[in-house]
Design an enzyme around this catalytic site. Structure first.
Site, PDB file in Angstrom:
ATOM      1  N   ALA A   1     -24.845  -1.811   4.708  1.00  0.00           N
ATOM      2  CA  ALA A   1     -23.709  -1.963   5.622  1.00  0.00           C
ATOM      3  C   ALA A   1     -23.709  -0.859   6.667  1.00  0.00           C
ATOM      4  O   ALA A   1     -23.411  -1.094   7.845  1.00  0.00           O
ATOM      5  CB  ALA A   1     -22.406  -1.944   4.835  1.00  0.00           C
TER       6      ALA A   1
ATOM      7  N   GLY B   1     -19.739   3.690   2.634  1.00  0.00           N
ATOM      8  CA  GLY B   1     -20.087   2.461   1.945  1.00  0.00           C
ATOM      9  C   GLY B   1     -21.569   2.392   1.676  1.00  0.00           C
ATOM     10  O   GLY B   1     -22.263   3.418   1.632  1.00  0.00           O
ATOM     11  N   SER B   2     -22.065   1.198   1.506  1.00  0.00           N
ATOM     12  CA  SER B   2     -23.466   1.011   1.143  1.00  0.00           C
ATOM     13  C   SER B   2     -24.389   1.298   2.319  1.00  0.00           C
ATOM     14  O   SER B   2     -23.993   1.194   3.493  1.00  0.00           O
ATOM     15  CB  SER B   2     -23.697  -0.415   0.663  1.00  0.00           C
ATOM     16  OG  SER B   2     -23.617  -1.329   1.749  1.00  0.00           O
TER      17      SER B   2
ATOM     18  N   GLU C   1     -30.017   2.115  -5.854  1.00  0.00           N
ATOM     19  CA  GLU C   1     -28.696   2.572  -6.258  1.00  0.00           C
ATOM     20  C   GLU C   1     -28.020   1.490  -7.096  1.00  0.00           C
ATOM     21  O   GLU C   1     -27.684   0.415  -6.605  1.00  0.00           O
ATOM     22  CB  GLU C   1     -27.842   2.894  -5.030  1.00  0.00           C
ATOM     23  CG  GLU C   1     -26.511   3.504  -5.385  1.00  0.00           C
ATOM     24  CD  GLU C   1     -25.688   3.875  -4.165  1.00  0.00           C
ATOM     25  OE1 GLU C   1     -25.000   4.909  -4.213  1.00  0.00           O
ATOM     26  OE2 GLU C   1     -25.716   3.121  -3.170  1.00  0.00           O
TER      27      GLU C   1
ATOM     28  N   CYS D   1     -21.436   7.703  -5.250  1.00  0.00           N
ATOM     29  CA  CYS D   1     -22.642   7.737  -4.426  1.00  0.00           C
ATOM     30  C   CYS D   1     -23.524   8.951  -4.712  1.00  0.00           C
ATOM     31  O   CYS D   1     -24.744   8.876  -4.605  1.00  0.00           O
ATOM     32  CB  CYS D   1     -22.268   7.693  -2.947  1.00  0.00           C
ATOM     33  SG  CYS D   1     -21.037   8.918  -2.482  1.00  0.00           S
TER      34      CYS D   1
ATOM     35  N   GLU E   1     -21.347   7.803   5.749  1.00  0.00           N
ATOM     36  CA  GLU E   1     -21.590   8.390   4.429  1.00  0.00           C
ATOM     37  C   GLU E   1     -21.972   7.241   3.525  1.00  0.00           C
ATOM     38  O   GLU E   1     -21.146   6.387   3.189  1.00  0.00           O
ATOM     39  CB  GLU E   1     -20.330   9.119   3.936  1.00  0.00           C
ATOM     40  CG  GLU E   1     -20.608  10.091   2.796  1.00  0.00           C
ATOM     41  CD  GLU E   1     -20.508   9.426   1.443  1.00  0.00           C
ATOM     42  OE1 GLU E   1     -21.579   9.136   0.860  1.00  0.00           O
ATOM     43  OE2 GLU E   1     -19.391   9.188   0.977  1.00  0.00           O
TER      44      GLU E   1
END
Length: 482
Positions: free
Chosen positions: A235, A231-232, A386, A287, A253
């Site tokens: 987070a 995820g981000s 991002e 990503c 990741e």
């Protein structure tokens, strides 16, 4: 919660469909139509407790199976996933807007391939080895499953990113509680359907869609032994802090802002032909996408023109249409976020060469035109943050030292590409880029090779033999010399 054939009103806990504690579920909205696709149950903390308890009860018998027996179970699980591949791919595309030509691979057949890969891997691997001690005697080193795994996954590649956790965890002898993103809750149930068909023992895999709060509760749950999250970066930092305090193993990741370094001897036609796959894959909701294009001064105008023409020609449309190359984004919030970045780039004075807004011919769906900014300084917000949408920046460089410096001038380090007709030069430049992965003249994840990032892009690796290692705990058993 809306009622139709795609509704999933129950949770999958302990091998059985279970009514959730919460009466209200979550409506999954189709990205291309903005209409309700179906409703999914949402787990409460009590439901999370039940799922973790079920995984804990199943752990002893599952880990006690021989690797070959577990692999047999996983072969059947893989076959059940593959039997659903086309329907799963279409469902995921409806949920998140991914073009079907991409989804059929990454959401359709990739999960089964991963499960089969790890089944084959554990069949061949030794669970222990005997090492002569440096001081006499010997040591038996065993690899034991780490325990109950909390797998928390995002909406952009929902099936493959879940399988990257489920497959190695189950192969290692762990049990799993999967908490998918609400936006793609419906396709997550395919794992439960396949588990039932394959006859996976009850509790080995549990599927509990839920909110962020439910995910946070799962991360800190005392019955969880490891967390695997995609995820981000914000987070991921929060999860990392909790796991650090608890001394709980974690794989993270996270985000990326990868550079595509075009050298003076690059095959520009090859670069253009791969631009969609490398830089705008999944509508930019990727990503590792190479969204920062670095072009040499001698070729800069040519690269800008080529990228602009290539992006302008991309087909925007229904994600289920095989002609579509750019579909809608996953939600209205994501579309508005991306459009906000585009406006920020304009306000900073950077030139839009194509795109720049919502397509006028798409009256429904959360579409954003693929957009190119030229003349972008690497310090710009649109070059550093991002965006997670179809937005590219093109930055000029002088020599290769400057190009490498720009590529590395980022808080992220997940992906990247080098474009050159000299593979030795490509390898030398790839070695200098501080990133977990780099492609030379293409970019594609390899099931047999590790994937993951450095810096703010995360901790640990998934895929390949390295992808199963985090699901083991090493135990040394010492023996004296006889």
């Amino acid at each position: 919660m809306h009622t139709n054939t795609l509704d999933r009103p129950e949770l999958f806990i302990g091998g059985a469909w279970t009514a959730p504690e919460l009466a209200d579920g979550f409506d999954v909205i189709e990205a291309a139509t903005e209409k309700v696709l179906g409703g999914a149950a949402m787990a409460s903390t009590a439901d999370i407790d039940a799922a973790v308890a079920a995984a804990g009860r199943a752990l002893g018998s599952w880990r006690a199976l021989s690797p070959a027996r577990r692999a047999d179970h996983l072969d059947r699980f893989a076959a059940a996933l593959n039997a659903r591949a086309k329907q799963t791919a279409a469902l995921a595309s409806r949920e998140n807007g991914m073009p079907i030509t991409l989804s059929i691979g990454v959401n359709g057949y990739a999960p089964g391939l991963m499960v089969k890969y790890y089944a084959d891997l554990v069949r061949r691997a030794e669970e222990s080895d005997i090492r002569p001690s440096a001081f006499g005697g010997r040591t038996v080193v065993r690899r034991e499953p780490v325990g109950v795994v909390a797998a928390i996954t995002p909406w952009n590649y929902p099936q493959s990113l879940a399988a990257m956790k489920i497959a190695p965890a189950l192969a290692a002898g762990c049990t799993v509680v999967l908490k998918p993103s609400p936006e793609t809750s419906l396709d997550a149930y395919v794992f439960a359907d396949a588990a039932i068909e394959a006859g996976l023992p009850a509790g080995v895999l549990n599927v509990v869609p839920g909110s962020r709060e439910a995910g946070a509760y799962l991360v800190r749950h005392p019955g969880v032994h490891k967390v695997a999250f995609t995820g981000s970066t914000p987070a991921g930092r929060a999860i990392g802090e909790v796991c650090g305090r608890l001394l709980r193993p974690v794989t993270l990741e996270l985000g990326g802002k990868s550079a595509s370094l075009v050298t003076v001897d690059a095959d520009l036609e090859l670069f253009a032909a791969n631009l969609l796959e490398v830089s705008l894959v999944n509508n930019g909701q990727t990503c590792h996408a190479g969204t920062r294009i670095l072009a040499p001064r001698a070729l800069y105008s040519q690269v800008v023109e080529l990228v602009t023409e290539t992006v302008r020609a991309l087909v925007i449309g229904d994600p289920l249409d095989r002609a579509t190359q750019i579909g809608p984004l996953v939600s209205a919030a994501q579309r508005d976020r991306v459009l906000g970045y585009i406006e920020a780039g304009r306000a900073a004075g950077y030139r839009v060469t194509t795109g720049g807004g919502a397509p006028a011919d798409q009256t429904l769906g959360w579409y954003v035109e693929p957009t190119v900014f030229a003349g972008v300084d690497n310090s710009a917000r649109i070059a550093r943050e991002e965006i997670f949408g179809p937005v590219l920046t093109i930055t000029e460089y002088g020599d290769e030292d400057e190009a490498v410096a720009i590529a590395n001038d980022s808080e992220y380090g997940l992906g990247g590409t080098v474009w050159t007709t000299d593979e030795e030069r490509g390898l030398a430049l790839a070695d200098r880029i501080h990133s977990g992965t780099v492609g030379v003249n293409h970019y594609a994840l390899d099931l047999a090779a590790p994937f993951g990032g450095v810096k703010a892009s995360g901790l640990g690796r998934e895929l390949g033999p390295e992808g199963i290692a985090p699901y083991y705990s090493a135990k040394s058993i010492y023996f004296r010399t006889r």
